[in-house]
Design an enzyme around this catalytic site. Structure first.
Site, PDB file in Angstrom:
ATOM      1  N   LYS A 210       0.843  -1.199   0.000  1.00 21.03           N
ATOM      2  CA  LYS A 210       0.000   0.000   0.000  1.00 21.03           C
ATOM      3  C   LYS A 210       0.879   1.251   0.000  1.00 21.03           C
ATOM      4  O   LYS A 210       0.569   2.236  -0.681  1.00 21.03           O
ATOM      5  CB  LYS A 210      -0.935  -0.019   1.214  1.00 21.03           C
ATOM      6  CG  LYS A 210      -2.047  -1.050   1.055  1.00 21.03           C
ATOM      7  CD  LYS A 210      -2.823  -1.318   2.332  1.00 21.03           C
ATOM      8  CE  LYS A 210      -3.814  -2.465   2.103  1.00 21.03           C
ATOM      9  NZ  LYS A 210      -4.480  -2.916   3.325  1.00 21.03           N
TER      10      LYS A 210
ATOM     11  N   GLN B 220      -4.700  -1.698   9.555  1.00 17.80           N
ATOM     12  CA  GLN B 220      -4.530  -2.985   8.885  1.00 17.80           C
ATOM     13  C   GLN B 220      -5.092  -4.116   9.751  1.00 17.80           C
ATOM     14  O   GLN B 220      -4.784  -4.217  10.940  1.00 17.80           O
ATOM     15  CB  GLN B 220      -3.031  -3.230   8.608  1.00 17.80           C
ATOM     16  CG  GLN B 220      -2.733  -4.505   7.854  1.00 17.80           C
ATOM     17  CD  GLN B 220      -3.325  -4.521   6.451  1.00 17.80           C
ATOM     18  OE1 GLN B 220      -3.215  -3.564   5.709  1.00 17.80           O
ATOM     19  NE2 GLN B 220      -3.975  -5.622   6.093  1.00 17.80           N
TER      20      GLN B 220
ATOM     21  N   ASP C  56     -11.072   2.801   4.048  1.00 13.53           N
ATOM     22  CA  ASP C  56     -11.397   1.377   3.832  1.00 13.53           C
ATOM     23  C   ASP C  56     -12.904   1.193   3.612  1.00 13.53           C
ATOM     24  O   ASP C  56     -13.334   0.151   3.140  1.00 13.53           O
ATOM     25  CB  ASP C  56     -10.981   0.550   5.060  1.00 13.53           C
ATOM     26  CG  ASP C  56      -9.717  -0.261   4.802  1.00 13.53           C
ATOM     27  OD1 ASP C  56      -9.397  -0.509   3.624  1.00 13.53           O
ATOM     28  OD2 ASP C  56      -9.067  -0.659   5.788  1.00 13.53           O
TER      29      ASP C  56
END
Ligand code: NAP
Length: 284
Positions: free
Chosen positions: A50, A94, A117
């Protein structure tokens, strides 16, 4: 029949280049804050990927790497400080978190405006309401974007999703409904999965189990999207589907790797840009 390959790697590269080109018009960089708790090797790889993708897209990324035994209060404090930081446009925690940390509660702390997200209930709710301005979860958004970039319309099509998780199947159903598909969502209690799959003109498999959909169930000519990711014993990656025989029946199919995986990261970048521009009032 031999299926067209829906190349997520190429589409994701194009998205990164488009974002990088737009970045030149902004007064400053946009920033994604990535929080990694613990030393799970797979998570570390995801976070590095990422960070690399951000760089290519002209987005600044700042990683916060915390030890596995980080107290819940410390993680809450970090998320609160990122929420309040005017330089932070997107926040990503994460997953999975170490077991002592309550995943859902931590995700819910992220302010919806920075929830790139798309996991916050406010964003999930907006997606369900058909709000196109919502920050949608990245994997289902990536499915729609890959179809769009390959000129595969879903309007009026019978779309069948295998899987009803909160991060893939459910929000994907909402996005497909918003895109005017007729949607069926299957799960482990579905009585006749083969019959449901056979109705699909667009089939998305996100079961997290290998070979739950048999190639012979699929109606020839269907568009097939494989969301699953599995690391096989020989170290290679594979999806939920048996690729070669499925590709024989489909008109188009996503590979694994190189399909929805890279699109998911590309949509994270897209969400970061959308969140940043909206919050800062920048255009371009
Ligand atoms: P999940 O939370 O485990 O959900 C799996 C869903 O599939 C559940 O709704 C389950 O039904 C259903 N299912 C499982 N076995 C089935 C069967 N035999 N017949 C019918 N339905 C079945 O998984 P997830 O988080 O959605 O992820 C799914 C897969 O996508 C995984 O392989 C994951 O690694 C991958 N993934 C990839 C990306 C990416 O970036 N490409 C992102 C996210 C996830 P029930 O609800 O009844 O249990």
């Amino acid at each position: 029949m031999s299926a067209a390959i829906l190349d997520g790697t190429a589409a994701a590269a194009a998205i990164r280049e488009e974002l990088a080109a737009r970045a030149a018009a902004w007064p400053g960089p946009l920033t994604l804050a990535v929080v990694l708790v613990g030393d799970d090797p797979a998570s570390a790889v995801y976070v590095r990927n990422k960070e690399k993708a951000c760089k290519k897209a002209g987005i600044r990324s700042v990683a916060h790497r915390l030890p596995a035994d980080t107290p819940e209060a410390d993680l809450r404090t970090l998320v609160a400080s990122l929420n309040a930081d005017p330089e932070v446009d997107g926040i990503l925690v994460q997953l999975p978190l170490p077991r002592h940390l309550p995943e859902r509660e931590i995700l819910d702390l992220i302010v919806p405006e920075k929830d790139v997200d798309g996991f916050h209930p406010v964003n999930q709710g907006r997606v369900l309401l058909g709000d196109r301005a919502a920050l949608a979860p990245c994997t289902p958004a990536g499915v729609l974007e890959l179809l769009r970039r390959n000129d595969i319309p879903v309007t009026g099509k019978r779309a069948v999703i295998v899987g009803r998780s909160s991060i893939v199947g459910r929000p994907l159903a909402a996005l497909l409904i918003a895109a005017d598909a007729t949607v069926t969502v299957c799960h482990t209690k579905t009585r006749d999965l083969a019959a449901e799959v056979a109705r699909a003109e667009v089939l998305v498999v996100a079961a997290g189990r290998r070979h739950v959909v048999k190639p012979e169930w699929i109606t020839p000519g269907a568009v097939v999207v494989d969301v699953g990711i599995h690391r096989l014993d020989d170290g290679t990656l594979a999806g939920d589907l048996d690729f070669a025989p499925t590709a024989e029946r489909a008109s188009a199919i996503t590979p694994v790797p190189g399909g929805i995986g890279p699109m998911t990261i590309a949509m994270l970048l897209t969400n970061t840009v959308r969140a940043g521009l909206a919050r800062r009032g920048w255009t371009g």
